[in-house]
Design a protein around this motif. Structure first.
Motif, PDB file in Angstrom:
ATOM      1  N   HIS A  78       0.860  -1.197   0.000  1.00 35.95           N
ATOM      2  CA  HIS A  78       0.000   0.000   0.000  1.00 35.95           C
ATOM      3  C   HIS A  78       0.891   1.240   0.000  1.00 35.95           C
ATOM      4  O   HIS A  78       1.353   1.690   1.051  1.00 35.95           O
ATOM      5  N   HIS A  97       1.934   5.234  -2.053  1.00 35.18           N
ATOM      6  CA  HIS A  97       1.377   6.394  -2.763  1.00 35.18           C
ATOM      7  C   HIS A  97       2.500   7.230  -3.380  1.00 35.18           C
ATOM      8  O   HIS A  97       2.754   8.354  -2.924  1.00 35.18           O
ATOM      9  N   ASP A 133       1.006   2.530   3.643  1.00 38.62           N
ATOM     10  CA  ASP A 133       0.268   3.758   3.351  1.00 38.62           C
ATOM     11  C   ASP A 133       1.211   4.961   3.369  1.00 38.62           C
ATOM     12  O   ASP A 133       0.855   6.046   3.840  1.00 38.62           O
TER      13      ASP A 133
HETATM   14 ZN   LIG Z   1      -3.626   4.917   1.264  1.00 35.93          ZN
END
Ligand SMILES: [Zn+2]
Length: 407
Positions: free
Chosen positions: A81, A83, A318
């Motif tokens: 996960h 970005h 994340d």
């Molecule tokens: Zn995320």
């Protein structure tokens, strides 16, 4: 003539793909990514793959020996996960579509993120996701741009008002634009309470359509209700689950749903970089307070998830703006704060993640025939997990992209 041309083209492409002569990697120990520790072994890499893994022996004629001394070799790490499209602009603020940055400037920032992530030992990431990922992914895969392998969802599907039929068509459109997986929001952000935002019918339409097309679904779900709904809708992987209850963990285990909770990096990163985010969207006082409250919850959540029988707990950070290149921090958190055994955490970030990404037969382990994604740490992360902060050698697809102290 055509044959000669093809041979010439192949020769030109070779330096980008892999060194042709074999490389022998040697170090104090090898963690194979599946839980084993090997000592006194050589790893032979040729044509981008691991062609021999066995007792130390003679270095074959013409081979390059890379002797990493007392370092530890392990598979390239995988972040389920990430970005890479998130960055701080040159005004020191979170980049948004209205900050004046051009698409070229944004892409340069993204390539810098990709490079930092690779240098930190992450040779594969799952981006969830951004429309520009497709070019970043393809330039890394085919044009020699240094970065991790990228699987991308492109833009997440958020639309809470859409009908099941229009959601199915959104899934088909993502696939047509090159998505490797589908990212879905089934709940609000933690900064907005994290409540369920999709009906069962909507989730079944999305995850059912994706499955029929051979795509995995990765679902943002904070509330217990949203975790349960995504699981019962047959989605592949559930993210976050900060408010998850034991019964939903058991339901995920029973359905074979992968769970990807975070331990701490994402929250600490937001709070440490508060000035770069504050005042943008839901990055307000209430949002930051929610993230502060999440820190102990996330650790408790991680402990509960790791203890749930049969539940496959992935490694996904994340990592947003400010955290790229620090993707290994949640391994330290999982071991030091949530009490996970270091080897169990390493397996999550290597072979288990590879399996969850549908790439278990290509990457995620040091094993014969797999692609040579191999890193080395100073120290042994299976006894001191902080060694994952000291990645001093990175090979991706047989190509050495980082070698501190190398000759
Ligand atoms: Zn995320």
């Amino acid at each position: 003539m055509m044959v000669r041309l093809l041979v010439a083209l192949a020769a030109c492409a070779a330096p980008l793909a892999a060194q042709d002569a074999p490389t022998v990697l040697r170090a104090a120990r090898v963690l194979d990514g599946r839980g084993a520790v090997l000592t006194d072994v050589d790893i032979v890499v040729q044509g981008g793959r691991i062609t021999r893994l066995g007792p130390r022996g003679q270095v074959p004629p013409g081979a390059r020996l890379v002797d990493l001394g007392d370092r530890t070799l392990l598979p390239g790490l995988i972040d389920a996960h990430a970005h890479p499209a998130w960055y701080f602009n040159r005004q020191g603020r979170l980049h948004t579509t209205r900050d004046g940055d051009t698409p070229v400037q944004s892409m340069l920032a993204e390539t810098a993120n990709a490079y930092a992530t690779l240098m930190a030992g992450f040779t594969t990431i799952q981006s969830v996701g951004d429309a520009a990922d497709v070019d970043l992914r393809d330039w890394i895969a085919t044009q020699g741009l240094p970065g991790p392998r990228i699987l991308t969802s492109l833009d997440p599907i958020v639309e809470p008002q859409a009908t099941p039929d229009s959601l199915r068509s959104l899934v088909r459109a993502r696939q047509a634009h090159g998505a490797d997986l589908i990212k879905i929001f089934a709940s609000a952000s933690i900064r907005d309470g994290g409540g369920l935002t999709m009906t069962d019918a909507q989730l079944k339409a999305l995850c059912g359509e994706a499955r029929a097309l051979g795509l995995r679904t990765v679902v943002h779900a904070q509330s217990d209700e949203s975790v349960r709904a995504a699981t019962l809708a047959g989605c592949t992987q559930v993210e976050h689950g900060i408010y998850v209850q034991q019964s939903s963990l058991d339901t995920m285990a029973a359905h074979g749903t992968y769970f990807d909770p975070q331990c701490g990096l994402v929250f600490h990163n937001y709070l440490d970089n508060r000035a770069h985010y504050a005042g943008i969207g839901n990055y307000n006082d209430a949002g930051f307070a929610a993230m502060e409250r999440a820190i102990p919850l996330a650790v408790a959540d991680m402990r509960m998830a790791l203890a749930a029988r049969g539940l496959r707990v992935l490694y996904g950070t994340d990592a947003v703006a400010g955290a790229e290149g620090r993707n290994a921090e949640d391994l330290v958190c999982r071991v030091h704060d949530a009490g996970e055994a270091p080897m169990h955490a390493i397996v999550a970030a290597t072979s288990l993640n590879a399996e969850a990404l549908g790439m278990g037969n290509r990457i995620g382990a040091i094993a014969l025939g797999l692609e040579a994604d191999i890193i080395a740490t100073d120290g042994d992360p299976s006894s001191d997990i902080t060694a994952v902060r000291r990645v001093s050698f990175v090979m991706k697809g047989g190509r050495i992209v980082k070698y501190e102290g190398g000759r």
